[in-house]
Write a protein that holds these residues in place. Sequence first.
Motif, PDB file in Angstrom:
ATOM      1  N   HIS A 146       0.838  -1.205   0.000  1.00  0.00           N
ATOM      2  CA  HIS A 146       0.000   0.000   0.000  1.00  0.00           C
ATOM      3  C   HIS A 146       0.871   1.253   0.000  1.00  0.00           C
ATOM      4  O   HIS A 146       0.611   2.210  -0.747  1.00  0.00           O
ATOM      5  CB  HIS A 146      -0.939  -0.002   1.206  1.00  0.00           C
ATOM      6  CG  HIS A 146      -1.762   1.242   1.324  1.00  0.00           C
ATOM      7  ND1 HIS A 146      -2.820   1.494   0.478  1.00  0.00           N
ATOM      8  CD2 HIS A 146      -1.663   2.311   2.161  1.00  0.00           C
ATOM      9  CE1 HIS A 146      -3.341   2.677   0.790  1.00  0.00           C
ATOM     10  NE2 HIS A 146      -2.668   3.184   1.808  1.00  0.00           N
ATOM     11  N   HIS A 147       1.926   1.235   0.820  1.00  0.00           N
ATOM     12  CA  HIS A 147       2.844   2.372   0.889  1.00  0.00           C
ATOM     13  C   HIS A 147       3.525   2.591  -0.463  1.00  0.00           C
ATOM     14  O   HIS A 147       3.640   3.734  -0.932  1.00  0.00           O
ATOM     15  CB  HIS A 147       3.882   2.142   1.997  1.00  0.00           C
ATOM     16  CG  HIS A 147       4.864   3.266   2.125  1.00  0.00           C
ATOM     17  ND1 HIS A 147       4.503   4.507   2.608  1.00  0.00           N
ATOM     18  CD2 HIS A 147       6.176   3.343   1.811  1.00  0.00           C
ATOM     19  CE1 HIS A 147       5.566   5.300   2.594  1.00  0.00           C
ATOM     20  NE2 HIS A 147       6.593   4.614   2.114  1.00  0.00           N
ATOM     21  N   MET A 156       1.110   4.189  -2.824  1.00  0.00           N
ATOM     22  CA  MET A 156       0.919   5.600  -2.507  1.00  0.00           C
ATOM     23  C   MET A 156       2.089   6.436  -3.028  1.00  0.00           C
ATOM     24  O   MET A 156       1.897   7.545  -3.532  1.00  0.00           O
ATOM     25  CB  MET A 156       0.728   5.811  -1.004  1.00  0.00           C
ATOM     26  CG  MET A 156      -0.575   5.241  -0.460  1.00  0.00           C
ATOM     27  SD  MET A 156      -2.041   5.909  -1.285  1.00  0.00           S
ATOM     28  CE  MET A 156      -2.052   7.540  -0.608  1.00  0.00           C
ATOM     29  N   ALA A 206       1.752   9.372  -5.718  1.00  0.00           N
ATOM     30  CA  ALA A 206       2.285  10.708  -5.429  1.00  0.00           C
ATOM     31  C   ALA A 206       3.278  11.125  -6.508  1.00  0.00           C
ATOM     32  O   ALA A 206       3.263  12.278  -6.966  1.00  0.00           O
ATOM     33  CB  ALA A 206       2.938  10.741  -4.044  1.00  0.00           C
ATOM     34  N   PRO A 251      -4.128  16.604  -1.538  1.00  0.00           N
ATOM     35  CA  PRO A 251      -3.773  15.197  -1.306  1.00  0.00           C
ATOM     36  C   PRO A 251      -2.295  14.914  -1.553  1.00  0.00           C
ATOM     37  O   PRO A 251      -1.697  14.096  -0.853  1.00  0.00           O
ATOM     38  CB  PRO A 251      -4.657  14.420  -2.282  1.00  0.00           C
ATOM     39  CG  PRO A 251      -5.183  15.403  -3.252  1.00  0.00           C
ATOM     40  CD  PRO A 251      -5.116  16.749  -2.603  1.00  0.00           C
ATOM     41  N   LEU A 252      -1.684  15.600  -2.524  1.00  0.00           N
ATOM     42  CA  LEU A 252      -0.263  15.374  -2.770  1.00  0.00           C
ATOM     43  C   LEU A 252       0.557  15.819  -1.576  1.00  0.00           C
ATOM     44  O   LEU A 252       1.489  15.117  -1.158  1.00  0.00           O
ATOM     45  CB  LEU A 252       0.202  16.099  -4.035  1.00  0.00           C
ATOM     46  CG  LEU A 252       1.674  15.901  -4.374  1.00  0.00           C
ATOM     47  CD1 LEU A 252       1.986  14.426  -4.617  1.00  0.00           C
ATOM     48  CD2 LEU A 252       2.072  16.737  -5.565  1.00  0.00           C
ATOM     49  N   MET A 305       0.147  13.140   0.972  1.00  0.00           N
ATOM     50  CA  MET A 305       0.827  11.887   0.601  1.00  0.00           C
ATOM     51  C   MET A 305       2.339  11.984   0.724  1.00  0.00           C
ATOM     52  O   MET A 305       2.996  10.981   0.988  1.00  0.00           O
ATOM     53  CB  MET A 305       0.472  11.486  -0.837  1.00  0.00           C
ATOM     54  CG  MET A 305      -0.884  10.863  -0.973  1.00  0.00           C
ATOM     55  SD  MET A 305      -1.123  10.141  -2.615  1.00  0.00           S
ATOM     56  CE  MET A 305      -1.528  11.567  -3.571  1.00  0.00           C
ATOM     57  N   THR A 306       2.886  13.175   0.505  1.00  0.00           N
ATOM     58  CA  THR A 306       4.337  13.327   0.561  1.00  0.00           C
ATOM     59  C   THR A 306       4.836  13.707   1.948  1.00  0.00           C
ATOM     60  O   THR A 306       6.028  13.913   2.141  1.00  0.00           O
ATOM     61  CB  THR A 306       4.815  14.380  -0.463  1.00  0.00           C
ATOM     62  OG1 THR A 306       4.169  15.621  -0.195  1.00  0.00           O
ATOM     63  CG2 THR A 306       4.535  13.926  -1.886  1.00  0.00           C
TER      64      THR A 306
END
Length: 182
Positions: free
Chosen positions: A10-11, A14, A18, A57-58, A61-62
């Motif tokens: 999952h990571h 993501m 990203a 969201p970016l 996510m980062t």
Amino acid sequence: MGGGASALAHHANMIMLADAIRLMLFPALMAFAASSDLLTMTISNRVSLILLGGFVPLAAMTGMGAADMISHLSAGCVVLVATFGLFARGIIGGGDAKLASAAALWLGFDHLLPYLLFASLLGGALSVGLIWFRMAPLPERLARHAWVARLHAKEAGVPYGVALAAAALAVYPDTAWMAGGA
């Protein structure tokens, strides 16, 4: 697949998502805004809204911290207030104001001055180039294209979104987004 492996997968997904957003969304929308402004003298509100919607969201996510997110949002707001004033005076178009603000959101205060400097220089060069272009007679072959004829018209404005987008693309590689993280 165990819980640890699932979380790792999952990571990784993501991170790939990203990377796709940071490498493609901003540059593609800037290129779209520039071409749209050049061809139609308009920049869709969707461009700025997608940039705004993609930033949040970016940033999450980062791992961008809350203080940095607020700083980026503040940069966008400062530019929006300034460009709205220019729009209210008829100096720039509304799409230009929103595009500059969305670019400032992504670039943040760290890159705002170089962005504004490049936008000013490129906008000046674009304006001078258009003055020269409009002084010369338009060849018939080019006059058949509505967008060229519109661009050639002396009463037409300047598609400043071209300069704003080019400046944003010139500065973007120096940002944390392109260094692999915000």
